[in-house]
Design a protein around this motif. Sequence first.
Motif, PDB file in Angstrom:
ATOM      1  N   SER A 102       0.836  -1.207   0.000  1.00 24.75           N
ATOM      2  CA  SER A 102       0.000   0.000   0.000  1.00 24.75           C
ATOM      3  C   SER A 102       0.870   1.256   0.000  1.00 24.75           C
ATOM      4  N   LYS A 103       1.959   1.198   0.780  1.00 21.60           N
ATOM      5  CA  LYS A 103       2.865   2.352   0.823  1.00 21.60           C
ATOM      6  C   LYS A 103       3.521   2.547  -0.548  1.00 21.60           C
ATOM      7  N   ALA A 104       3.871   1.423  -1.161  1.00 24.71           N
ATOM      8  CA  ALA A 104       4.472   1.494  -2.501  1.00 24.71           C
ATOM      9  C   ALA A 104       3.492   2.136  -3.481  1.00 24.71           C
ATOM     10  N   GLU A 105       2.208   1.803  -3.335  1.00 22.78           N
ATOM     11  CA  GLU A 105       1.182   2.391  -4.211  1.00 22.78           C
ATOM     12  C   GLU A 105       1.149   3.912  -4.059  1.00 22.78           C
ATOM     13  N   ILE A 106       1.189   4.365  -2.797  1.00 19.64           N
ATOM     14  CA  ILE A 106       1.131   5.814  -2.540  1.00 19.64           C
ATOM     15  C   ILE A 106       2.369   6.506  -3.114  1.00 19.64           C
ATOM     16  N   THR A 107       3.536   5.881  -2.905  1.00 17.61           N
ATOM     17  CA  THR A 107       4.785   6.468  -3.410  1.00 17.61           C
ATOM     18  C   THR A 107       4.788   6.507  -4.935  1.00 17.61           C
ATOM     19  N   LEU A 108       4.311   5.416  -5.523  1.00 17.71           N
ATOM     20  CA  LEU A 108       4.251   5.367  -6.991  1.00 17.71           C
ATOM     21  C   LEU A 108       3.322   6.449  -7.522  1.00 17.71           C
ATOM     22  N   ASP A 109       2.203   6.638  -6.826  1.00 19.96           N
ATOM     23  CA  ASP A 109       1.249   7.647  -7.279  1.00 19.96           C
ATOM     24  C   ASP A 109       1.862   9.043  -7.204  1.00 19.96           C
ATOM     25  N   SER A 110       2.660   9.307  -6.172  1.00 20.36           N
ATOM     26  CA  SER A 110       3.275  10.638  -6.088  1.00 20.36           C
ATOM     27  C   SER A 110       4.262  10.839  -7.240  1.00 20.36           C
ATOM     28  N   SER A 111       4.978   9.755  -7.619  1.00 21.85           N
ATOM     29  CA  SER A 111       5.899   9.854  -8.770  1.00 21.85           C
ATOM     30  C   SER A 111       5.109  10.090 -10.057  1.00 21.85           C
ATOM     31  N   ILE A 112       4.014   9.351 -10.192  1.00 26.01           N
ATOM     32  CA  ILE A 112       3.179   9.500 -11.393  1.00 26.01           C
ATOM     33  C   ILE A 112       2.642  10.924 -11.485  1.00 26.01           C
TER      34      ILE A 112
END
Lengths: 210, 522
Positions: B488-498
């Motif tokens: 879930s944390k990876a999802e949030i981090t990925l979304d910030s990069s996106i």
Amino acid sequence: MAGRGRGKTGSLTQEQLQTLGCIGKDIPQVQTAPPPTFPPLMSKPVKLETTAAQNYQILWREAYLNHMRDSPYFLAPKIPNANSTLQSYSDQWATAVENAKTKTKADFIWQMMPTELHITQKKRRVAGGDKIVSKKPRNIDDRLKVLEEKERNEDEKDITKASSDSEHEEEEEAPADEEMDDENDYGNSYFDNGESYNEEDDNLDDGPVY
Amino acid sequence: MSIEYANLCSVVVKQVFGETVQIVADCLFCAVSRTLPAILKTTKLSRKEVSLALAVLIKYQLVVFIPCESNPFLAEYSLKREEIFNILRYPGYVQLIHTKYGAVGAAIAEELLHGGPQTATNVLLKCIASSEVKEKVDTYRDNFLTMVSDNYLIRLPQLITGEEETIPKFQIDAYQYFVPPDINLHFIAQVQAGKENVEKAADAGIFWQLNFSRFHQDFRDAVMIGAIEKKLGASTGECFKYILKQMYERTDPWQKECSNPFTLAEIKQLIEKKSNNLDLIKHLDQYVTLIADDPLCFIRKVGDMGGGQYVVDLNRAFEELTLAWFGHVITERYGSKASRIFRIIYMKKFIEQEELQKEAMIPAREAKLLSYYLFQDQFIQIKTIRKAGGGGTGPAKAFFLFHFKPRQSVRMVLNVCYKALYNTIERSNFEKSEHKRLIEKSQKLDSIVATMKERGESAEYIDEILETLTPPEREILEKVKSRLKTLSKAEITLDSSIFLLQMYLFHTKVPTTLSNKDKKLM
């Protein structure tokens, strides 16, 4: 000559690699197999930070997904798994639990959507089919009386009709034929009282017909 | 739209709305628009299923419809592809509202996300009935109106009533988007008492939903302020926050490249009014000069009027931020030396292999290896310049120059991010389904223990109940939970990069290349 060497290819040519400095051992080998699914990492990834905001988001997301899964807007096909021929007890229990979940009714504003999407549950009614005639008469005696009266009336009508028919025979000849043609090819005038049964056939001399 | 994005959208729809809606959404994703018969034919679902799935997608504003050109009585449905991705950002939106307006605002936002667009009266009624936050109706009403005036809620186009048409039409004027609704508290009380029907409310037919672009504007500001804060300190970050506030006074939030100019005097006035930071008020000129002179180039001086005229250069700002992001990604993947090579290539624009080795001061073999890794993963590109002539005797001589094409690389990395996000979601779904029984068991135990604690049962008895989960089971559960949390944390981090990469693509100029036709004209 036109277009020679212009086309873009996936990798560089030997000559191009040499110009780039790849000589001898440096030239990478041609890859024939697909790359591994989980290639080893060159360096370990950085550990992710955990903040209060992130925790809030993670919990909210989980709650949101659970809410949506239990909502009437979550549409999953109700097809049983065809591959599993053996149904275990746990499967039955799981489906029973799923069915027990009372989903609230979906609330759509159909005026705001194309009419073709609004499928009503009403069944088609035949015109004039509102009157429901009960097949079983409540009182058999009454029903029989009604039927007798009806029969009597019909007989009377037939008699009066016969007298009037003889008067207007010529007039009604054509419509009668039409009626006959319309319904079927059954000869109504034919009557067999059964007397001719087992009588000798007149055409025996003709011999059998094959 | 790439196949990675399509897969991601598909899995997101499945997660939220189920498999049937996913099939219909996939069908619509493949085409610009489709009619109902076409969807039926492609999906091979029953008419009822497709209709219901479309109704759900329309309800949540993920599908729009217009009359078909050839047959005005037939609707053509098209998927809002960008909106599907926003589903992943819902937790972020609610969190932002929670920090700004507290639990009451979060409850309103949550209700709008759970049930789709609704009328203001309806939202308030539902919030009061179901929310854990027990507040008065007035508080909910005031919060709702503040959210509207701050543009966090937007009004949807209204249905044109009149003749009954097969395809409804909607209309709204731009000035009506943020006109506050008429909320009658007396009427709400009567509805609660069961004396009135919600449909008779004064604001019936006026639907509201979250204004996603307003949230994105805040996210964008947070990215820029965060960068300034990290590099130049908290006071500079605060100064930049006020600069952005001043910028929005005269500039459209989604202006692409540069803002309209503003003066130092205006910023000074604003800070004196609203800030308590005395250091900032005292040394404001220096703080502004510091931001303007920094290589990040977030603001640029364009004149001397009013103590200095400045513009916020969004184009340059996101170019710099994206470049820094690329540097981090390369460092994480290939190490700091590769990052140095990348920076040199960016600075020099075009550079040869040998020169690159010298500039980077890295041994030839290692420099070659790293630059080829970067080239292989498409972080850098090669430009071939052929030397004229050469005759027919040997191969034509050519120069191979490394260079960096930002837009191309950003698109490539964006697709990698979409793919990673898809993999993360799929993996977490797999983990959940693999350990479904265990997760459900622990959830049931938790709820039982919670009710027991409420009842005031003895600790011994509670421990006994907790022991039904065996130590190996507990160990597995802990592992699964931590794995899910990491995902879930990876999802949030990925979304910030996106988000950063999307902002880059939005704000930067598309390099203009002369077409062959133009070249001929020249």
